[in-house]
Design a protein around this motif. Structure first.
Motif, short mmCIF file in Angstrom:
data_model
loop_
_atom_site.label_atom_id
_atom_site.label_comp_id
_atom_site.label_asym_id
_atom_site.label_seq_id
_atom_site.Cartn_x
_atom_site.Cartn_y
_atom_site.Cartn_z
N ILE A 57 0.84 -1.20 0.00
CA ILE A 57 0.00 0.00 0.00
C ILE A 57 0.88 1.25 0.00
O ILE A 57 1.84 1.33 0.77
CB ILE A 57 -0.92 0.04 1.24
CG1 ILE A 57 -1.90 -1.14 1.22
CG2 ILE A 57 -1.70 1.37 1.30
CD1 ILE A 57 -2.74 -1.24 2.48
N PRO A 59 0.22 4.71 1.24
CA PRO A 59 -0.82 5.37 2.02
C PRO A 59 -1.08 6.80 1.56
O PRO A 59 -0.16 7.53 1.17
CB PRO A 59 -0.27 5.34 3.44
CG PRO A 59 1.21 5.30 3.25
CD PRO A 59 1.45 4.49 2.01
N ASP A 120 -5.50 5.93 -0.47
CA ASP A 120 -4.52 4.85 -0.52
C ASP A 120 -4.46 4.25 -1.93
O ASP A 120 -5.46 4.24 -2.66
CB ASP A 120 -4.88 3.73 0.45
CG ASP A 120 -4.74 4.17 1.90
OD1 ASP A 120 -4.16 5.24 2.14
OD2 ASP A 120 -5.20 3.42 2.78
#
Length: 232
Positions: A57, A59, A120
Motif C-alpha cells: 500500500i 498510504p 490509498d
C-alpha cells in the motif's frame, strides 16, 4: 524491516509501508529429450530467472502520521517512479533490511488501484534479478577455427557489417522515452540501450543544457533532439 529501491545513478526511495509477505524464488530449468524405450527424459540445465514480488500500500495523505508509515511520499509520486523504472527498463538496487534481499533488479510488473477514502493506492509489484551476460570471442576462449570456416565467417561478417551500417534518424517528441522510441522504431523496448549508446554525447549534452548533471543513462531526453536509430 525496511525496503528501499535505488535506480542506477539516482536517489534512493523508501517504500512507506512494509508488505505482510515477500515472495522470493526461481524455477529450475530442464531440457527434454525423447529416448527410445524411456520416453521423455528431463535433464537439469541450470536455473530460471529469480523473481521477487509482493502486494503493498502507498498510504494517502490522511495516514501520513500513522505509526506503520515509515517514510510518507505522495502515492502519485511513487506510482510515477515505479512506472518509469518499469517502462524504461531501469536497473535498480532492491534492499530489504533484515532479509537476504539485496539485488540489482528490473521492475517487471507494477499495477494497482486507488481504494478507500484516504487516497490509498493498493499495488502489486514484481522484480526480476538483473543478470550480467558476458560474451567472449573464440580467441578469448582459445577455440581454433578451421581455415575454410574462417573465410566463410569473414565473408558473412563483411556482408553483415555493410548491411548493418544503415541507420535512420528520429526527432524526439514530448513524452518520448528511449524505451518507447525503441518499441516504435525497432519493435522492442529492450533495445533502448543501443539508441543511448549511439547518441550518448548528444543526449548527455542536452541534459546538461536543461540543468541536469547527466541524463541518468538516457532517462532524460528532450523534444527536438535528433537521434540516430540503429538498423531494425
Amino acid at each position: 524491516m525496511d525496503a528501499y529501491i535505488t535506480p542506477s545513478g539516482g536517489a534512493r526511495t523508501q517504500f512507506p509501508m512494509m508488505p505482510e509477505k515477500i515472495s522470493l524464488g526461481a524455477d529450475a530449468k530442464f531440457m527434454t529429450y525423447s529416448i527410445i524405450s524411456l520416453g521423455d527424459v528431463k535433464i537439469p540445465r541450470g536455473k530460471g530467472i529469480k523473481e521477487i514480488s509482493w502486494s503493498g500500500i502507498f498510504p494517502g495523505k490522511p495516514r501520513k502520521n500513522n505509526p506503520l508509515v515509515a517514510a510518507w511520499i505522495a502515492p502519485d509520486t511513487l506510482i510515477k517512479r515505479m512506472e518509469q523504472y518499469r517502462d524504461n527498463g531501469t536497473v535498480c538496487n532492491l534492499l530489504v533490511t533484515g532479509t537476504c534481499i539485496n539485488y540489482s533488479v528490473y521492475v517487471s510488473s507494477f499495477k494497482g488501484k486507488y481504494t478507500g477514502g484516504s487516497g490509498d493506492f493498493q499495488y502489486e509489484i514484481k522484480f526480476i534479478i538483473a543478470t550480467e551476460i558476458k560474451i567472449y570471442t573464440t580467441k578469448e576462449l582459445k577455440i581454433k577455427t578451421p581455415a575454410k570456416t574462417k573465410r566463410t565467417a569473414s565473408k558473412k561478417s563483411q556482408k553483415k557489417s555493410s548491411s548493418g551500417s544503415k541507420t535512420t534518424t528520429y526527432t524526439a517528441k514530448s513524452c518520448d522515452t528511449l524505451s518507447r522510441i525503441a518499441l516504435k522504431q525497432l519493435g522492442k523496448a529492450a533495445r533502448y540501450p543501443e539508441i543511448y549508446k549511439l547518441n550518448k554525447n548528444k543526449i548527455e549534452s542536452e541534459a546538461k543544457k536543461h540543468g541536469k548533471k547527466s541524463s541518468n543513462n538516457g532517462h532524460w531526453i528532450y523534444p527536438g533532439t535528433k537521434l540516430t536509430i540503429p538498423k531494425k
